[in-house]
Design a protein around this motif. Sequence first.
Motif, PDB file in Angstrom:
ATOM      1  N   LEU A 119       7.727  34.646   2.365  1.00 20.42           N
ATOM      2  CA  LEU A 119       6.297  34.378   2.289  1.00 20.42           C
ATOM      3  C   LEU A 119       5.964  32.884   2.361  1.00 20.42           C
ATOM      4  N   ARG A 120       6.697  32.078   1.609  1.00 21.94           N
ATOM      5  CA  ARG A 120       6.381  30.637   1.558  1.00 21.94           C
ATOM      6  C   ARG A 120       6.471  30.001   2.937  1.00 21.94           C
ATOM      7  N   THR A 121       7.600  30.206   3.584  1.00 19.80           N
ATOM      8  CA  THR A 121       7.797  29.568   4.884  1.00 19.80           C
ATOM      9  C   THR A 121       6.886  30.194   5.927  1.00 19.80           C
ATOM     10  N   TRP A 122       6.611  31.488   5.771  1.00 19.78           N
ATOM     11  CA  TRP A 122       5.778  32.192   6.739  1.00 19.78           C
ATOM     12  C   TRP A 122       4.352  31.630   6.754  1.00 19.78           C
ATOM     13  N   VAL A 123       3.799  31.451   5.574  1.00 20.05           N
ATOM     14  CA  VAL A 123       2.430  30.942   5.485  1.00 20.05           C
ATOM     15  C   VAL A 123       2.340  29.588   6.190  1.00 20.05           C
ATOM     16  N   LYS A 124       3.347  28.759   5.949  1.00 18.52           N
ATOM     17  CA  LYS A 124       3.357  27.426   6.558  1.00 18.52           C
ATOM     18  C   LYS A 124       3.519  27.532   8.076  1.00 18.52           C
ATOM     19  N   GLU A 125       4.401  28.418   8.471  1.00 23.07           N
ATOM     20  CA  GLU A 125       4.670  28.608   9.899  1.00 23.07           C
ATOM     21  C   GLU A 125       3.396  29.031  10.648  1.00 23.07           C
ATOM     22  N   VAL A 126       2.672  29.977  10.057  1.00 21.36           N
ATOM     23  CA  VAL A 126       1.449  30.470  10.703  1.00 21.36           C
ATOM     24  C   VAL A 126       0.397  29.370  10.741  1.00 21.36           C
ATOM     25  N   LYS A 127       0.279  28.654   9.627  1.00 20.39           N
ATOM     26  CA  LYS A 127      -0.702  27.567   9.554  1.00 20.39           C
ATOM     27  C   LYS A 127      -0.453  26.537  10.647  1.00 20.39           C
ATOM     28  N   THR A 128       0.795  26.129  10.762  1.00 22.92           N
ATOM     29  CA  THR A 128       1.147  25.120  11.765  1.00 22.92           C
ATOM     30  C   THR A 128       0.856  25.632  13.169  1.00 22.92           C
ATOM     31  N   ALA A 129       1.284  26.873  13.421  1.00 15.72           N
ATOM     32  CA  ALA A 129       1.093  27.443  14.760  1.00 15.72           C
ATOM     33  C   ALA A 129      -0.394  27.559  15.092  1.00 15.72           C
ATOM     34  N   MET A 130      -1.195  27.895  14.086  1.00 16.73           N
ATOM     35  CA  MET A 130      -2.636  28.014  14.330  1.00 16.73           C
ATOM     36  C   MET A 130      -3.251  26.651  14.611  1.00 16.73           C
ATOM     37  N   SER A 131      -2.826  25.653  13.844  1.00 19.43           N
ATOM     38  CA  SER A 131      -3.427  24.336  14.052  1.00 19.43           C
ATOM     39  C   SER A 131      -2.983  23.746  15.391  1.00 19.43           C
ATOM     40  N   ASP A 132      -1.775  24.056  15.840  1.00 19.89           N
ATOM     41  CA  ASP A 132      -1.318  23.623  17.168  1.00 19.89           C
ATOM     42  C   ASP A 132      -2.248  24.133  18.266  1.00 19.89           C
ATOM     43  N   LEU A 133      -2.847  25.284  18.023  1.00 21.92           N
ATOM     44  CA  LEU A 133      -3.710  25.896  19.048  1.00 21.92           C
ATOM     45  C   LEU A 133      -5.196  25.732  18.714  1.00 21.92           C
ATOM     46  N   GLY A 151     -11.915  33.040  24.913  1.00 19.22           N
ATOM     47  CA  GLY A 151     -10.993  31.928  24.653  1.00 19.22           C
ATOM     48  C   GLY A 151     -10.227  32.111  23.350  1.00 19.22           C
ATOM     49  N   GLU A 152     -10.931  32.619  22.324  1.00 20.37           N
ATOM     50  CA  GLU A 152     -10.266  32.836  21.032  1.00 20.37           C
ATOM     51  C   GLU A 152      -9.186  33.904  21.162  1.00 20.37           C
ATOM     52  N   LYS A 153      -9.473  34.918  21.953  1.00 17.47           N
ATOM     53  CA  LYS A 153      -8.457  35.973  22.162  1.00 17.47           C
ATOM     54  C   LYS A 153      -7.217  35.386  22.824  1.00 17.47           C
ATOM     55  N   LYS A 154      -7.408  34.569  23.840  1.00 21.20           N
ATOM     56  CA  LYS A 154      -6.259  33.998  24.567  1.00 21.20           C
ATOM     57  C   LYS A 154      -5.438  33.065  23.671  1.00 21.20           C
ATOM     58  N   ARG A 155      -6.126  32.294  22.860  1.00 15.22           N
ATOM     59  CA  ARG A 155      -5.400  31.433  21.924  1.00 15.22           C
ATOM     60  C   ARG A 155      -4.527  32.264  20.998  1.00 15.22           C
ATOM     61  N   HIS A 156      -5.077  33.401  20.568  1.00 11.94           N
ATOM     62  CA  HIS A 156      -4.309  34.252  19.656  1.00 11.94           C
ATOM     63  C   HIS A 156      -3.148  34.940  20.363  1.00 11.94           C
ATOM     64  N   GLU A 157      -3.269  35.172  21.655  1.00 13.45           N
ATOM     65  CA  GLU A 157      -2.134  35.712  22.400  1.00 13.45           C
ATOM     66  C   GLU A 157      -0.994  34.696  22.406  1.00 13.45           C
ATOM     67  N   SER A 187      -2.348  26.007  27.573  1.00 12.62           N
ATOM     68  CA  SER A 187      -1.199  25.597  28.387  1.00 12.62           C
ATOM     69  C   SER A 187      -0.226  24.759  27.565  1.00 12.62           C
ATOM     70  N   ASP A 188      -0.785  23.860  26.745  1.00 18.35           N
ATOM     71  CA  ASP A 188       0.080  23.053  25.874  1.00 18.35           C
ATOM     72  C   ASP A 188       0.905  23.958  24.965  1.00 18.35           C
ATOM     73  N   GLY A 189       0.259  25.021  24.473  1.00 15.02           N
ATOM     74  CA  GLY A 189       0.964  25.967  23.606  1.00 15.02           C
ATOM     75  C   GLY A 189       2.125  26.619  24.332  1.00 15.02           C
ATOM     76  N   VAL A 190       1.876  27.037  25.562  1.00 16.63           N
ATOM     77  CA  VAL A 190       2.943  27.673  26.338  1.00 16.63           C
ATOM     78  C   VAL A 190       4.056  26.665  26.629  1.00 16.63           C
ATOM     79  N   ASN A 191       3.655  25.445  26.973  1.00 21.74           N
ATOM     80  CA  ASN A 191       4.653  24.412  27.276  1.00 21.74           C
ATOM     81  C   ASN A 191       5.509  24.060  26.062  1.00 21.74           C
TER      82      ASN A 191
END
Lengths: 258, 406
Positions: A119-133, A151-157, A187-191
């Motif tokens: 849980l601890r690492t997961w919450v951080k992982e999701v937070k980081t990934a969300m802020s990256d996008l 656009g929000e849907k694509k970001r979530h994909e 695109s940055d996310g995919v890259n």
Amino acid sequence: MSILEITDLHVSVTTDDGPKELLHGVDLTVRGGETHAIMGPNGSGKSTLAYAIAGHPRYEVIAGSVTLDGADVLEMSVDERARAGLFLAMQYPVEVPGVSMANFLRSAATAVRGEAPKLRTWVKEVKTAMSDLDIDPAFADRSVNEGFSGGEKKRHEVLQLSLLKPKIAILDETDSGLDVDALRVVSDGVNRYRAAGDVGVLLITHYTRILKHITPDVVHVFAGGRIVASGGADLANELEEHGYEKYAATGSGAEVAS
Amino acid sequence: MTEVAGLAPELAGAKEGQGQVPVASAGERFTSYDVEAFEVPGGREENWRFTPLKRLRGLHDGTAALDGAAAIEVGGAGGTADARSADAPRGVTVETVGRDDTRLGDGGVPADRVAAAAWSAFREATVVTLDGTPEPVTISVTGPGAGADAAVHLQLRTTAHTEATVVIEYRGSGTVADNVEVVLGDGSRLTVVITEEWAEDAVHVGAQHFSLGRDATVKATSVLLGGDLVRISPTVSYRGPGGDAELLGLGYADAGQHLEQRLFVDHAVPHCRSNVLHKNALQGAAGRPDAHTVWIGDVLIRAAAENTETFEFNRNLVLTEHARADSVPNLEIETGEIAGAGHASATGRFDDEQLFYLCSRGIPEDVARRLVVRGFFGEILNAITLPELRERLEAAIESELAISGV
């Protein structure tokens, strides 16, 4: 390194007038570390290829094979394909009312990784990934894709791509409906994900603009339900200049031949 | 799938105004304590047309003797010790009273033949009075056993300004017709959770009569899971202004099961509030009778009920083929001076696209279905503040999902 091999793939779809063949023998090999772009006019069967690989029940494979690292993908259920390392970023992500994005992401990560992430690492992982996008953390509490803009849907994909870490990612018109800024973020996310490992990417698109952000190693032209030409990144430029007209004849010819 | 009728009150079936012509308003519905005052329903009456009468085991036509015995136990939320003993929880008084107890009927009067039959047949009633801030109380009603039928009468009362929580659990086999009166004193707040956790054979036709004193608040959650046929008719009435009723509910109907919820909220005094949210999930099976849910929501705002605020919402999630959800929201407004009024009904399928999407992320099909159902019911279950009860109900729903293996 992973390898997705598609051999002589024929796929039909159920319609009111009976089954209709949409793919007429697709041959394609995508290796980890490679990015392939599939370009073609609307209705050429690009999305059919994506859905058939992912296992959508509407599409029936009538001939050919798809393997991932030698394993028969067509024998697998939809969820088994995802757990084997395939990922499809959809053109029209589905709304699932009542299921929160947070719950969905964790359930998916648990399934794909074979155990619940800590849980601890997961919450951080999701937070980081969300802020990256550039995704507002508040989305975690909303129902999956419900009321999201295109656009929000694509970001979530792409968010799911970065969290589920597939071996082979198929991006089906991920660029459609995005404004310039969103296209860059996505695109940055995919890259970022490409740079992080040996992922193989199959980028399905109608337009060349995403290829300015995500450089493909190979470009395939899709027409009439099969690949009619392949080349390097410069093939995309040629398509941009001259359009698909040159290939349309080849495509319809193939359809007649089938 | 969704049926919306016109004005659909409860009167048809009573001797006065009966017949094929519906009465003009829910406010005109016929009520009586006497079973013989009601015509035997034939199945076409507005208030019986969704109910399979053949499966009522004679509750509606007088052939059920109602001579069986249902066991009623009252205890703390944690145990089953009968609170009638000396060590009853503080603030809880449990009495077994005869038919002549003058308090009976404070909650309301039967509005259909089965409720009147139960009223005419019960021998003893259980009255539970709550005072102050007692610990949560659990009342369990156990059916008379397969092949037997019984009439039950329960009354809950709160004294003024009491704050209490009561759980009523129905379980066991057999056939039960009952009236549950919930009489709230002025300014009191009652949370009540009513669970239908019957064995597969059980038939339960129940009337619930909520009567709210001035500024009283009731928060009721109904959970319909078990039984062959369960039909519950809650009625809410207000004795003074400031009353607030929140009625939440969920039903999980599987193959062959009939779960019916018929609500009537009677706003007759000003400045009262009601909020209704009932959710059903349906899961049928090939070769079996349909899974069937019925939700009727009649809300009446009478001319005197100025500044009423009311909203009712029914949602149905159809998980499989072989399922039928009927939903009839009715809102009648007789005054222009209301704070807000609305009603809505939505029936949707858990569709292949949703399933495909979730599975395409590696989530196995059974987990995907569970995610969706859990999400759907979460809003209702999360409102249950007793953690053990909530977990038990969550587990019961999960096992319903597992049974049919969808």
